[in-house]
Design a protein around this motif. Structure first.
Motif, PDB file in Angstrom:
ATOM      1  N   GLN A  69       0.909  -1.229   0.559  1.00  0.00           N
ATOM      2  CA  GLN A  69      -0.436  -0.060  -0.101  1.00  0.00           C
ATOM      3  C   GLN A  69       1.330   1.273   0.203  1.00  0.00           C
ATOM      4  O   GLN A  69       0.748   2.408  -0.310  1.00  0.00           O
ATOM      5  CB  GLN A  69      -1.487  -0.125   1.609  1.00  0.00           C
ATOM      6  CG  GLN A  69      -1.856  -0.784   0.915  1.00  0.00           C
ATOM      7  CD  GLN A  69      -2.934  -1.336   2.483  1.00  0.00           C
ATOM      8  OE1 GLN A  69      -2.357  -0.861   2.853  1.00  0.00           O
ATOM      9  NE2 GLN A  69      -4.148  -1.319   1.830  1.00  0.00           N
ATOM     10  N   VAL A  73       0.544   0.457  -4.408  1.00  0.00           N
ATOM     11  CA  VAL A  73      -0.980  -0.544  -5.198  1.00  0.00           C
ATOM     12  C   VAL A  73      -2.080  -0.858  -4.117  1.00  0.00           C
ATOM     13  O   VAL A  73      -2.896  -0.360  -2.982  1.00  0.00           O
ATOM     14  CB  VAL A  73       0.109  -1.572  -3.857  1.00  0.00           C
ATOM     15  CG1 VAL A  73      -1.345  -3.260  -4.704  1.00  0.00           C
ATOM     16  CG2 VAL A  73       1.630  -2.365  -4.966  1.00  0.00           C
ATOM     17  N   GLN A  74      -3.211  -0.597  -5.311  1.00  0.00           N
ATOM     18  CA  GLN A  74      -4.675  -0.588  -5.130  1.00  0.00           C
ATOM     19  C   GLN A  74      -4.736  -1.476  -5.400  1.00  0.00           C
ATOM     20  O   GLN A  74      -5.081  -2.575  -5.249  1.00  0.00           O
ATOM     21  CB  GLN A  74      -5.037   0.726  -6.037  1.00  0.00           C
ATOM     22  CG  GLN A  74      -4.719   1.974  -5.767  1.00  0.00           C
ATOM     23  CD  GLN A  74      -4.823   2.228  -4.975  1.00  0.00           C
ATOM     24  OE1 GLN A  74      -5.817   2.932  -4.384  1.00  0.00           O
ATOM     25  NE2 GLN A  74      -3.797   3.402  -4.229  1.00  0.00           N
ATOM     26  N   LYS A  75      -6.511  -1.497  -4.932  1.00  0.00           N
ATOM     27  CA  LYS A  75      -7.155  -2.860  -5.436  1.00  0.00           C
ATOM     28  C   LYS A  75      -7.464  -3.122  -6.275  1.00  0.00           C
ATOM     29  O   LYS A  75      -7.601  -2.039  -7.147  1.00  0.00           O
ATOM     30  CB  LYS A  75      -8.693  -2.599  -4.203  1.00  0.00           C
ATOM     31  CG  LYS A  75      -9.181  -4.003  -4.536  1.00  0.00           C
ATOM     32  CD  LYS A  75     -10.989  -3.428  -3.670  1.00  0.00           C
ATOM     33  CE  LYS A  75     -11.420  -4.576  -3.704  1.00  0.00           C
ATOM     34  NZ  LYS A  75     -13.048  -5.152  -3.192  1.00  0.00           N
ATOM     35  N   ASP A  77      -5.372  -4.516  -8.853  1.00  0.00           N
ATOM     36  CA  ASP A  77      -4.065  -4.219  -9.285  1.00  0.00           C
ATOM     37  C   ASP A  77      -3.641  -5.770  -8.546  1.00  0.00           C
ATOM     38  O   ASP A  77      -3.547  -6.403  -7.909  1.00  0.00           O
ATOM     39  CB  ASP A  77      -2.545  -3.506  -8.232  1.00  0.00           C
ATOM     40  CG  ASP A  77      -3.211  -2.095  -8.245  1.00  0.00           C
ATOM     41  OD1 ASP A  77      -3.891  -1.470  -9.573  1.00  0.00           O
ATOM     42  OD2 ASP A  77      -2.867  -0.658  -8.106  1.00  0.00           O
ATOM     43  N   ARG A  78      -2.485  -6.095 -10.081  1.00  0.00           N
ATOM     44  CA  ARG A  78      -2.047  -7.352  -9.955  1.00  0.00           C
ATOM     45  C   ARG A  78      -0.470  -7.809  -9.283  1.00  0.00           C
ATOM     46  O   ARG A  78       0.236  -6.418  -9.931  1.00  0.00           O
ATOM     47  CB  ARG A  78      -1.741  -8.279 -11.416  1.00  0.00           C
ATOM     48  CG  ARG A  78      -3.727  -8.647 -11.553  1.00  0.00           C
ATOM     49  CD  ARG A  78      -4.309  -7.470 -12.002  1.00  0.00           C
ATOM     50  NE  ARG A  78      -3.829  -6.566 -12.941  1.00  0.00           N
ATOM     51  CZ  ARG A  78      -4.912  -5.626 -13.056  1.00  0.00           C
ATOM     52  NH1 ARG A  78      -5.205  -4.886 -12.275  1.00  0.00           N
ATOM     53  NH2 ARG A  78      -4.117  -5.206 -14.595  1.00  0.00           N
ATOM     54  N   THR A  96      -0.810 -10.063  -0.115  1.00  0.00           N
ATOM     55  CA  THR A  96      -1.006  -9.269  -1.753  1.00  0.00           C
ATOM     56  C   THR A  96      -2.651  -9.538  -1.683  1.00  0.00           C
ATOM     57  O   THR A  96      -3.616  -8.493  -1.915  1.00  0.00           O
ATOM     58  CB  THR A  96      -1.004  -9.846  -2.903  1.00  0.00           C
ATOM     59  OG1 THR A  96       0.395  -9.419  -3.378  1.00  0.00           O
ATOM     60  CG2 THR A  96      -1.425  -9.762  -3.977  1.00  0.00           C
ATOM     61  N   ALA A 101      -5.091  -6.190  -3.824  1.00  0.00           N
ATOM     62  CA  ALA A 101      -4.611  -7.016  -4.941  1.00  0.00           C
ATOM     63  C   ALA A 101      -5.302  -8.275  -5.224  1.00  0.00           C
ATOM     64  O   ALA A 101      -5.786  -9.070  -4.303  1.00  0.00           O
ATOM     65  CB  ALA A 101      -2.882  -6.297  -4.860  1.00  0.00           C
ATOM     66  N   SER A 124       0.573  -6.610 -14.316  1.00  0.00           N
ATOM     67  CA  SER A 124       1.067  -6.614 -13.117  1.00  0.00           C
ATOM     68  C   SER A 124       2.881  -5.520 -12.758  1.00  0.00           C
ATOM     69  O   SER A 124       3.566  -5.432 -13.894  1.00  0.00           O
ATOM     70  CB  SER A 124       2.175  -8.190 -12.777  1.00  0.00           C
ATOM     71  OG  SER A 124       1.323  -9.385 -12.881  1.00  0.00           O
TER      72      SER A 124
END
Length: 570
Positions: A69, A73-75, A77-78, A96, A101, A124
């Motif tokens: 985070q 990295v957001q909800k 995201d791979r 993850t 994610a 990704s």
């Protein structure tokens, strides 16, 4: 109103196996949180002498989630994870998901081009990988969407003094890689250690995609099956309902089957966390000495695996030196379990229940298995698990009669959402019928009057000789009964007279010998004339996937190429 299909298998369920099944709405992080709450001090992961408690695992996953985070990295995201079975895999996987994610399981055996395809296809932007694999990424770094690489090594998971000695051993073995750490390439261990175990809460639904699990690509370009939290948790709960004697908080799972493979991830990792088991991690399933030593050292009670792994143990010279009687149950998946393999494994373990199961990546993956203690039918994949509907259909999609061959369709809460960014492929694989969404497996099967299913073979692996259908598995079963044969595969080769003829590829047991004529004669005593191999090729070892599944299609391509070059030279 749609007439419900018959479910003769329900009457064959063992006592205690639920006749009906309703999946929970738990997410995968909630499974780990619950285990950490119930068994905080129990060892969750055991790795070459290092032990991680459930409390520590939950905290480490929280630290990893917080780190992601912080990096942006957001909800949704791979995050690609390219690791063998080691503590960092479990931390990265659950961390993850805790960050909201989507995990992308990435095979450590990928070539640079295969890695490039998956990273690009999945989009990704984060890659977690073992230091040894870094050179492969470096080759394609400029062509993929990855913004950050988190690198770890085996030494990061080892206790002192092994953590200091391992780099020395790696340098001696020539496997040590100097990673150019910098702004975009970071140490996973340092990143996790710098965070508090309290990521920002992210609303996660059971119907959110948790995992992109890429298919092997044997029928074309690899596709990412979108598996939701509900799919993956439901499959664990189905397996839990099937294995009636599992003891929560007491089992030890030998995790040799790779976690990046959907079968290992569900049955060895996620199911273990569901029941609070200790997971004994084996980073390299091909290291049979380590597999054997970890079974005895950990006292493993559960040993999910694949047929080639069990077969290798059956024939390893060190096996008699190890006491394997701690093993209570094994479910074999990923490939057909030959009868001789199951018989011998049960013999050397003093009666461990090795039963054949069946599943597909798109089904999270388990759909069928033989009863652990009840009636098992040799050569069958058993019965549909709780909550699974199954039917065998003809080319028009209509159910066939018991005993007739058709394509197997399966339905249930474990069936994928679809293929990532491939609605056309999804439409070819999922079909609405009889009140369900069915996964069309592409496998030819039969169902008997009792509801036991048998996989005859893959549709695409069918050999047609002189108008007769020949299923490779039947030929392989016959070859495996020869005392000198260690591994066998049967493929079809072009034949001007018959259309195709059966070609066998075998590896012999160490110290054993057999000729082409010997094996053909052996098969003549067991098979109809049209099924008998016309040619036999000998190899020291058959090629396999990372999950130790024999690459039958590769063998066919190589045999065709060899035959073509022979004709050309003639």
């Amino acid at each position: 109103m749609t007439q419900p299909l018959p479910r003769p298998w329900l009457s064959r369920y063992e006592a205690g196996v639920p006749q009906t099944f309703v999946p929970s709405s738990l997410t995968l992080p909630q499974l780990l949180e619950r285990a950490a709450s119930k068994y905080p001090d129990r060892t969750a992961l055991s790795f070459i002498g290092a032990k991680t408690s459930y409390r520590q695992l939950w905290q480490d996953a929280g630290r990893f989630a917080a780190a992601l985070q912080k990096m942006g990295v957001q909800k949704g995201d791979r995050v690609s994870i390219m690791l063998p079975n080691m503590p960092q895999f479990v931390v990265a996987f659950y961390g993850t998901l805790l960050a909201g994610a989507v995990a992308v399981n990435t095979s450590p055996m990928y070539t640079p081009s295969e890695l490039e395809h998956q990273l690009t296809d999945s989009g990704s932007e984060t890659l977690v990988m073992l230091d040894t694999f870094y050179p492969r990424y470096a080759e394609i770094a400029a062509r993929v969407p990855v913004k950050r690489v988190l690198v770890t090594g085996v030494q990061d998971a080892l206790p002192f003094p092994k953590s200091l000695l391992y780099p020395l051993k790696a340098r001696k073995d020539g496997t040590w890689v100097k990673v150019p750490y910098g702004e975009r390439t970071l140490s996973l261990t340092k990143v996790v250690a710098s965070q508090a175990p309290n990521p920002q809460p992210v609303p996660i639904s059971a119907d959110d995609v948790a995992l992109l699990q890429y298919t092997g690509g044997t029928t074309g370009v690899p596709k990412g099956a979108m598996l939701t939290h509900r799919n993956l948790v439901a499959n664990c709960e189905q397996a839990r309902g099937w294995m009636t004697d599992l003891r929560d908080g007491q089992e030890v799972t030998l995790a040799a089957i790779p976690f990046f493979h959907v079968y290992g991830m569900t049955v060895a990792m996620n199911l273990s966390i569901l029941i609070g088991a200790t997971v004994a991690l084996v980073p390299n399933p091909r290291d049979l000495k380590m597999v054997l030593s970890q079974i005895t050292a950990s006292g493993a009670t559960l040993f999910p695996g694949v047929p080639t792994l069990y077969n290798a143990i059956n024939n390893h010279p060190d096996t008699p030196k190890h006491d394997l009687t701690c093993i209570r149950a094994c479910i074999s998946g990923s490939a057909p379990l030959l009868l001789e393999t199951a018989r011998r494994f049960k013999e050397i373990t003093g009666g461990a229940n090795l039963v054949e199961g069946y599943g597909l990546t798109e089904a999270s993956p388990c759909t069928h298995t033989n009863p652990i203690f009840g009636a098992q039918k040799e050569g069958s994949i058993g019965l549909p698990m709780p909550g699974v509907d199954a039917v065998v259909v003809d080319d028009s999609g209509q159910p066939v009669q018991p005993g007739e061959v058709g394509e197997l369709w399966v339905a249930g809460p474990m069936i994928m959402k679809g293929y990532w960014q491939r609605p056309d492929e999804t439409a070819k694989t999922l079909r609405e019928a009889f009140g369900h969404t069915w996964l069309m497996t592409g496998d030819m099967a039969t169902m008997d009057e009792d509801g036991y299913f048998r996989i005859v073979d893959r549709k695409k692996d069918l050999i047609i000789a002189g108008g007769f259908n020949i299923y490779p598995r039947e030929v392989e079963e016959a070859l495996m009964t020869h005392p000198a044969v260690l591994e066998a595969a049967a493929v079809g080769l072009p034949d001007e007279y018959r259309g195709e003829s059966v070609h066998a590829v075998v590896a012999l047991k160490p110290g054993q010998s057999a000729t082409e004529a010997d094996l053909i004669a052996h098969c003549k005593g067991l098979l109809s004339a049209y099924k008998v191999p016309r040619s036999v090729e000998f190899r020291t070892e058959l090629p396999k996937t990372a999950a130790m599944k024999i690459l039958r299609r590769q063998l066919a391509q190589e045999a065709k190429a060899a035959r073509g070059s022979t004709k050309a030279s003639a």
